[in-house]
Scaffold this active site. Sequence first.
Site, PDB file in Angstrom:
ATOM      1  CG  HIS A 235      35.568  38.187  37.989  1.00 56.23           C
ATOM      2  ND1 HIS A 235      35.962  36.868  37.994  1.00 56.23           N
ATOM      3  CD2 HIS A 235      36.661  38.897  37.607  1.00 56.23           C
ATOM      4  CE1 HIS A 235      37.236  36.790  37.640  1.00 56.23           C
ATOM      5  NE2 HIS A 235      37.679  38.008  37.388  1.00 56.23           N
TER       6      HIS A 235
ATOM      7  CE  LYS B 103      41.262  40.456  42.057  1.00 54.22           C
ATOM      8  NZ  LYS B 103      41.720  40.720  40.693  1.00 54.22           N
TER       9      LYS B 103
ATOM     10  CG  ASP C 128      33.368  38.867  43.557  1.00 55.20           C
ATOM     11  OD1 ASP C 128      34.411  39.174  44.170  1.00 55.20           O
ATOM     12  OD2 ASP C 128      33.334  38.700  42.322  1.00 55.20           O
TER      13      ASP C 128
ATOM     14  CD  GLN D  76      38.609  44.701  41.584  1.00 60.28           C
ATOM     15  OE1 GLN D  76      39.283  45.624  42.047  1.00 60.28           O
ATOM     16  NE2 GLN D  76      39.128  43.767  40.810  1.00 60.28           N
TER      17      GLN D  76
ATOM     18  CB  CYS E 247      37.275  37.623  34.187  1.00 64.38           C
ATOM     19  SG  CYS E 247      38.914  37.025  33.854  1.00 64.38           S
TER      20      CYS E 247
HETATM   21  C1  PLP Z   1      35.052  41.339  40.945  1.00 62.23           C
HETATM   22  C2  PLP Z   1      36.052  40.213  40.902  1.00 62.23           C
HETATM   23  N1  PLP Z   1      35.688  39.014  41.353  1.00 62.23           N
HETATM   24  C3  PLP Z   1      36.544  37.979  41.372  1.00 62.23           C
HETATM   25  C4  PLP Z   1      37.831  38.102  40.902  1.00 62.23           C
HETATM   26  C5  PLP Z   1      38.746  36.932  40.946  1.00 62.23           C
HETATM   27  O1  PLP Z   1      39.832  37.217  41.746  1.00 62.23           O
HETATM   28  P1  PLP Z   1      41.040  36.183  41.845  1.00 62.23           P
HETATM   29  O2  PLP Z   1      41.576  36.039  40.457  1.00 62.23           O
HETATM   30  O3  PLP Z   1      42.007  36.828  42.767  1.00 62.23           O
HETATM   31  O4  PLP Z   1      40.471  34.913  42.368  1.00 62.23           O
HETATM   32  C6  PLP Z   1      38.244  39.331  40.387  1.00 62.23           C
HETATM   33  C7  PLP Z   1      39.586  39.489  39.808  1.00 62.23           C
HETATM   34  O5  PLP Z   1      39.848  40.337  39.010  1.00 62.23           O
HETATM   35  C8  PLP Z   1      37.337  40.415  40.402  1.00 62.23           C
HETATM   36  O6  PLP Z   1      37.695  41.609  39.951  1.00 62.23           O
END
Ligand code: PLP
Length: 411
Positions: free
Chosen positions: A124, A227, A201, A204, A366
């Site tokens: 991401h 989430k 990270d 998910q 993203c």
């Molecule tokens: C794998 C992953 N990393 C990071 C993020 C970023 O999350 P946030 O927007 O809650 O900071 C997301 C959000 O969709 C994600 O799916």
Amino acid sequence: MSGLDARALRRDFPILERTVHGRPLIYLDNAASSQKPRQVVEAMVAYYYNHHANVHRGAHTLSTEATDAYEAARTSVARFVHAPEARSVVFTRNTTEALNLFVSSWGGAHLREGDEVVVTVAEHHANLVPWHFLKRARGIVIKAVGLTEDDRVDLDALEAALGERTRVVSTFHMSNVLGTINPLRRIADLAHGVGALFVVDGAQGAPHLPVDVQSIDCDAYALSGHKMLGPTGVGALWARAEVLESMPPFLGGGEMIRKVTVEDSSYAGIPARFEAGTPAVAEAVGLAAAIDYLEAVGMEAVAEHDAALARYALDRLDGVDGVTLYGPHGDDRGGIVTFNIDGVHPHDVATALDAEGIAIRSGHHCAQPLGRALGTAASARASFYLYTTEDEVDRFVDAVVRTRDFFAAFA
Ligand SMILES: Cc1ncc(COP(=O)(O)O)c(C=O)c1O
């Protein structure tokens, strides 16, 4: 389908009773943000109605109660990720802020020109762009590992990318596009084998999979409350205490100091050092309620339920003419189904499904480098959660097929 009774759980989520365009809502955008059970909303309301004041600052009763609730939420997060101690949980706004905190603070203090950070092409943007900042500021080198044919991280390539300049390996727990679940322990061993830190990270991972930072053997893990049934505006960075201790503050101001003169300041210990200003107290309380909820259901059951729905959807969509599916088939696949319909833009797919009350996501998710690696700039994504039923998956699959047929008529 699994040990979890999605139909019973749905009663806790009032929003799932609403209609969209006159049709019952089928919410399949959980990878972007989950819905919230009553228990979370009620915990936040009860906090505001009965206990709110600023934390850590007051000698009065409300301030003490608010502080206790906030610190209890920190303990809940620590318990949820099986962290050895709550003081190594730092509250942030979300995963993005947690990763930025780590990269800016740890990376800024420890990385030099030519030091290498290994990521994958499937990250991401939240796990890429902060490293880009450091690349510009410090001249670090970012190495991105590719995927195998079946959309898993290429572990041979990852091993080959590691060397004596590798300082960090940073990757996802579960891909938000492919549903791929990374073999974290294996990657941790590879990273530690060259003396690098391993950062996960968990945006998910935390909502959908059991997380045990000790058995993963990672050095840092980032998550987002919104989430995982919690409110927006709160997330967390867990990191090993020694790692956090070695990090300078991220933001300066109240709460994070030990002593301040006009000329200079010294900093508080962890985790306060990283929590400048008034934190999201009610949101932390909501996150703790979300964690209680998830723990009562059981994360093994959540993971099994999501994966079973994904298998079911993939079985039904596999072999449907004109539909391309992404991501692996196997046990290392979470509840995410990303696809394209030949000749139809994913935004049109999402609009067509919305007309039937079905919420899915479309676009680059993203993860633009991943889109390039897959050879498709955009795709459509359905993502499941503990309240998703097999019947909803059926209706989703039927709508995909109808959408394909509808657009085929104009081709
Ligand atoms: C794998 C992953 N990393 C990071 C993020 C970023 O999350 P946030 O927007 O809650 O900071 C997301 C959000 O969709 C994600 O799916």
